[in-house]
Scaffold this motif. Structure first.
Motif, PDB file in Angstrom:
ATOM      1  N   MET A   7       5.338   8.741   0.630  1.00 34.87           N
ATOM      2  CA  MET A   7       4.157   8.408  -0.169  1.00 34.87           C
ATOM      3  C   MET A   7       3.366   7.218   0.382  1.00 34.87           C
ATOM      4  SD  MET A   7       4.598   8.643  -4.162  1.00 34.87           S
ATOM      5  CE  MET A   7       5.250   7.046  -4.579  1.00 34.87           C
ATOM      6  N   GLU A  11      -0.536   7.087   1.429  1.00 39.18           N
ATOM      7  CA  GLU A  11      -1.456   6.144   0.769  1.00 39.18           C
ATOM      8  C   GLU A  11      -2.311   5.353   1.759  1.00 39.18           C
ATOM      9  OE1 GLU A  11       0.337   3.337  -1.986  1.00 39.18           O
ATOM     10  OE2 GLU A  11       1.613   4.943  -2.687  1.00 39.18           O
ATOM     11  N   TYR A  17      -5.411  11.245   0.627  1.00 35.43           N
ATOM     12  CA  TYR A  17      -4.142  11.095  -0.090  1.00 35.43           C
ATOM     13  C   TYR A  17      -3.862  12.265  -1.051  1.00 35.43           C
ATOM     14  CZ  TYR A  17      -0.779   9.729  -3.565  1.00 35.43           C
ATOM     15  OH  TYR A  17       0.291   9.759  -4.412  1.00 35.43           O
ATOM     16  N   LYS A  33       0.843  16.337 -13.251  1.00 41.47           N
ATOM     17  CA  LYS A  33      -0.384  15.750 -13.802  1.00 41.47           C
ATOM     18  C   LYS A  33      -0.967  16.671 -14.880  1.00 41.47           C
ATOM     19  CE  LYS A  33      -1.722  12.870  -9.868  1.00 41.47           C
ATOM     20  NZ  LYS A  33      -2.526  12.762  -8.649  1.00 41.47           N
ATOM     21  N   GLY A  50      -2.388   2.089 -11.863  1.00 37.21           N
ATOM     22  CA  GLY A  50      -2.232   2.516 -10.462  1.00 37.21           C
ATOM     23  C   GLY A  50      -2.958   3.833 -10.264  1.00 37.21           C
ATOM     24  N   ASP A  71      -6.016  -0.384  -9.865  1.00 37.42           N
ATOM     25  CA  ASP A  71      -5.097  -0.188  -8.732  1.00 37.42           C
ATOM     26  C   ASP A  71      -5.189  -1.435  -7.862  1.00 37.42           C
ATOM     27  OD1 ASP A  71      -3.867   2.636  -7.312  1.00 37.42           O
ATOM     28  OD2 ASP A  71      -4.075   0.864  -6.040  1.00 37.42           O
ATOM     29  N   MET A  72      -4.057  -1.824  -7.294  1.00 38.71           N
ATOM     30  CA  MET A  72      -4.091  -3.061  -6.504  1.00 38.71           C
ATOM     31  C   MET A  72      -4.649  -2.846  -5.099  1.00 38.71           C
ATOM     32  SD  MET A  72      -0.263  -3.947  -5.398  1.00 38.71           S
ATOM     33  CE  MET A  72       0.602  -3.043  -4.136  1.00 38.71           C
ATOM     34  N   ASN A  73      -4.723  -1.587  -4.666  1.00 41.69           N
ATOM     35  CA  ASN A  73      -5.185  -1.293  -3.306  1.00 41.69           C
ATOM     36  C   ASN A  73      -6.718  -1.137  -3.294  1.00 41.69           C
ATOM     37  OD1 ASN A  73      -5.876  -0.136  -0.874  1.00 41.69           O
ATOM     38  ND2 ASN A  73      -4.146   1.282  -0.817  1.00 41.69           N
ATOM     39  N   MET A  76      -8.083   2.269  -2.311  1.00 45.25           N
ATOM     40  CA  MET A  76      -7.946   3.298  -3.361  1.00 45.25           C
ATOM     41  C   MET A  76      -9.066   3.130  -4.391  1.00 45.25           C
ATOM     42  SD  MET A  76      -5.483   5.552  -3.250  1.00 45.25           S
ATOM     43  CE  MET A  76      -3.888   5.904  -2.526  1.00 45.25           C
ATOM     44  N   GLY A  99      -3.651  -5.790  -9.977  1.00 42.57           N
ATOM     45  CA  GLY A  99      -2.257  -5.383  -9.991  1.00 42.57           C
ATOM     46  C   GLY A  99      -1.762  -5.370 -11.428  1.00 42.57           C
ATOM     47  N   VAL A 100      -0.565  -4.849 -11.640  1.00 45.28           N
ATOM     48  CA  VAL A 100      -0.032  -4.795 -13.010  1.00 45.28           C
ATOM     49  C   VAL A 100       0.085  -6.196 -13.622  1.00 45.28           C
ATOM     50  CG1 VAL A 100       1.214  -2.603 -12.797  1.00 45.28           C
ATOM     51  CG2 VAL A 100       2.376  -4.708 -12.197  1.00 45.28           C
ATOM     52  N   THR A 117       1.226   7.688 -12.750  1.00 42.10           N
ATOM     53  CA  THR A 117       1.972   8.642 -11.924  1.00 42.10           C
ATOM     54  C   THR A 117       2.260   8.043 -10.548  1.00 42.10           C
ATOM     55  OG1 THR A 117      -0.132   9.674 -11.267  1.00 42.10           O
ATOM     56  CG2 THR A 117       1.052  10.725 -13.049  1.00 42.10           C
ATOM     57  N   LEU A 118       3.515   8.100 -10.178  1.00 42.48           N
ATOM     58  CA  LEU A 118       3.996   7.661  -8.856  1.00 42.48           C
ATOM     59  C   LEU A 118       3.680   6.200  -8.556  1.00 42.48           C
ATOM     60  CD1 LEU A 118       3.033  10.835  -6.774  1.00 42.48           C
ATOM     61  CD2 LEU A 118       5.272  10.222  -7.684  1.00 42.48           C
ATOM     62  N   GLU A 122       6.995   2.060  -7.074  1.00 46.44           N
ATOM     63  CA  GLU A 122       6.496   1.065  -6.117  1.00 46.44           C
ATOM     64  C   GLU A 122       6.592  -0.354  -6.680  1.00 46.44           C
ATOM     65  OE1 GLU A 122       2.716   2.039  -4.410  1.00 46.44           O
ATOM     66  OE2 GLU A 122       3.346   4.067  -3.907  1.00 46.44           O
ATOM     67  N   LEU A 123       7.019  -0.477  -7.918  1.00 42.19           N
ATOM     68  CA  LEU A 123       7.077  -1.807  -8.551  1.00 42.19           C
ATOM     69  C   LEU A 123       8.483  -2.386  -8.442  1.00 42.19           C
ATOM     70  CD1 LEU A 123       5.108  -1.116 -11.904  1.00 42.19           C
ATOM     71  CD2 LEU A 123       4.201  -1.781  -9.654  1.00 42.19           C
TER      72      LEU A 123
HETATM   73  C1  LIG Z   1       1.471   7.045  -4.843  1.00 39.35           C
HETATM   74  S1  LIG Z   1       0.006   6.303  -5.350  1.00 39.35           S
HETATM   75  C2  LIG Z   1      -0.349   7.213  -6.828  1.00 39.35           C
HETATM   76  C3  LIG Z   1      -1.799   7.157  -7.209  1.00 39.35           C
HETATM   77  C4  LIG Z   1      -2.141   7.884  -8.494  1.00 39.35           C
HETATM   78  N1  LIG Z   1      -1.451   7.335  -9.618  1.00 39.35           N
HETATM   79  C5  LIG Z   1      -1.829   9.347  -8.352  1.00 39.35           C
HETATM   80  O1  LIG Z   1      -0.767   9.777  -8.809  1.00 39.35           O
HETATM   81  O2  LIG Z   1      -2.660  10.070  -7.801  1.00 39.35           O
HETATM   82  C6  LIG Z   1       0.601   4.764  -6.029  1.00 39.35           C
HETATM   83  C7  LIG Z   1      -0.525   3.824  -6.369  1.00 39.35           C
HETATM   84  O3  LIG Z   1       0.020   2.706  -7.084  1.00 39.35           O
HETATM   85  C8  LIG Z   1      -0.674   1.556  -6.660  1.00 39.35           C
HETATM   86  N2  LIG Z   1       0.160   0.385  -6.942  1.00 39.35           N
HETATM   87  C9  LIG Z   1       1.360   0.075  -6.408  1.00 39.35           C
HETATM   88  N3  LIG Z   1       1.811  -1.083  -6.894  1.00 39.35           N
HETATM   89  C10 LIG Z   1       0.864  -1.523  -7.771  1.00 39.35           C
HETATM   90  C11 LIG Z   1       0.751  -2.685  -8.596  1.00 39.35           C
HETATM   91  N4  LIG Z   1       1.691  -3.628  -8.606  1.00 39.35           N
HETATM   92  N5  LIG Z   1      -0.337  -2.805  -9.373  1.00 39.35           N
HETATM   93  C12 LIG Z   1      -1.319  -1.848  -9.354  1.00 39.35           C
HETATM   94  N6  LIG Z   1      -1.260  -0.742  -8.585  1.00 39.35           N
HETATM   95  C13 LIG Z   1      -0.189  -0.577  -7.798  1.00 39.35           C
HETATM   96  C14 LIG Z   1      -0.894   1.794  -5.173  1.00 39.35           C
HETATM   97  O4  LIG Z   1      -1.912   0.975  -4.660  1.00 39.35           O
HETATM   98  C15 LIG Z   1      -1.217   3.269  -5.139  1.00 39.35           C
HETATM   99  O5  LIG Z   1      -2.589   3.524  -5.212  1.00 39.35           O
END
Ligand SMILES: C[S@@+](CC[C@H](N)C(=O)[O-])C[C@H]1O[C@@H](n2cnc3c(N)ncnc32)[C@H](O)[C@@H]1O
Length: 219
Positions: A7, A11, A17, A33, A50, A71-73, A76, A99-100, A117-118, A122-123
């Motif tokens: 993943m 990303e 993506y 979804k 996210g 989203d933190m990116n 994205m 970010g969260v 979702t997903l 990553e946290l």
């Molecule tokens: C695998 S992608 C999933 C994107 C979307 N939720 C989807 O399912 O299509 C994970 C997303 O979580 C975001 N992300 C990861 N850690 C984060 C955080 N601490 N705060 C906000 N976003 C975060 C990433 O930047 C990324 O865009």
């Protein structure tokens, strides 16, 4: 499993993506979804934690929901901004970079539903705990939170197999993306400790896939 492990690599290119994730997961992610969208009451005010490019937000909007995403990116968020422009979603979907840890800036009892979702895979533990506590605060009474992510398989046998296959893929991802994901071992427990009551927990594909999602409401 491959799509979840890789993943972080997918990303790295937000514009492709969604397409690549859909292909790599053989549409499992898209199916999840769709299932999430059905659980949310039409017309709800939704927060997408996210949000990525806004793929799930778009599906929610088709169900007449209004969606705030973050989203933190930045890449994205830019892709989500492009989506808003090209799909004319102004006023229905907003995406901001944060970010969260910025969730404490959201007013109490704002949302009818929170989806993610997903992202939780990553946290780190502190971020997961904080995000769930904040979710509890910013949801309206009877609000719903739905989280979908890769989870650790239930049986020991599967867990061992899962780890053996996952480890080299994890290493490859880490080398390329300097980051990797961790399947969730106890999502239900973490949500319960944050004060949610679990209403539903689903492991897709008869539990054979590590992908699962859970829907929970406030106590
Ligand atoms: C695998 S992608 C999933 C994107 C979307 N939720 C989807 O399912 O299509 C994970 C997303 O979580 C975001 N992300 C990861 N850690 C984060 C955080 N601490 N705060 C906000 N976003 C975060 C990433 O930047 C990324 O865009």
């Amino acid at each position: 499993m491959f799509s979840y492990v890789f993943m972080k690599i997918l990303e790295m290119k937000p514009t492709t993506y969604d397409r690549h994730m859909d292909r790599a997961s053989r549409s499992h992610v898209l199916e999840a979804k769709r299932a999430i969208v059905k659980e949310v009451t039409p017309g709800s005010y939704v927060l997408d934690v996210g949000c990525g490019t806004g793929d799930l937000a778009r599906m929610m909007i088709e169900r007449t929901c209004i969606v705030d995403g973050f989203d933190m990116n930045p890449a994205m968020v830019m892709a989500a901004g492009e989506r808003i422009k090209t799909e004319h979603l102004e006023g229905k979907f907003s995406a901001r970079q944060r970010g969260v840890e910025g969730m404490d800036g959201i007013a109490t009892e704002t949302y009818d539903a929170i989806v993610s979702t997903l992202v939780f895979s990553e946290l780190n533990d502190d971020e997961k705990c904080f995000a769930l506590q904040q979710a509890q605060r910013i949801l309206r009474p009877e609000g719903i939170i739905i989280i979908a992510d890769e989870v650790v398989p239930q049986t020991w046998c599967r867990r061992i197999l899962h780890s053996i296959i996952r480890l080299p893929l994890f290493a490859i991802t880490y080398v390329i993306a300097t980051n990797a994901t961790n399947p969730l071992a106890d999502l239900a427990g973490e949500m319960t400790r944050a004060g949610f009551t679990i209403e539903k927990e689903v492991r897709s594909h008869g539990g054979h896939s590590p992908w699962s999602w859970a829907g929970k409401r406030r106590r």
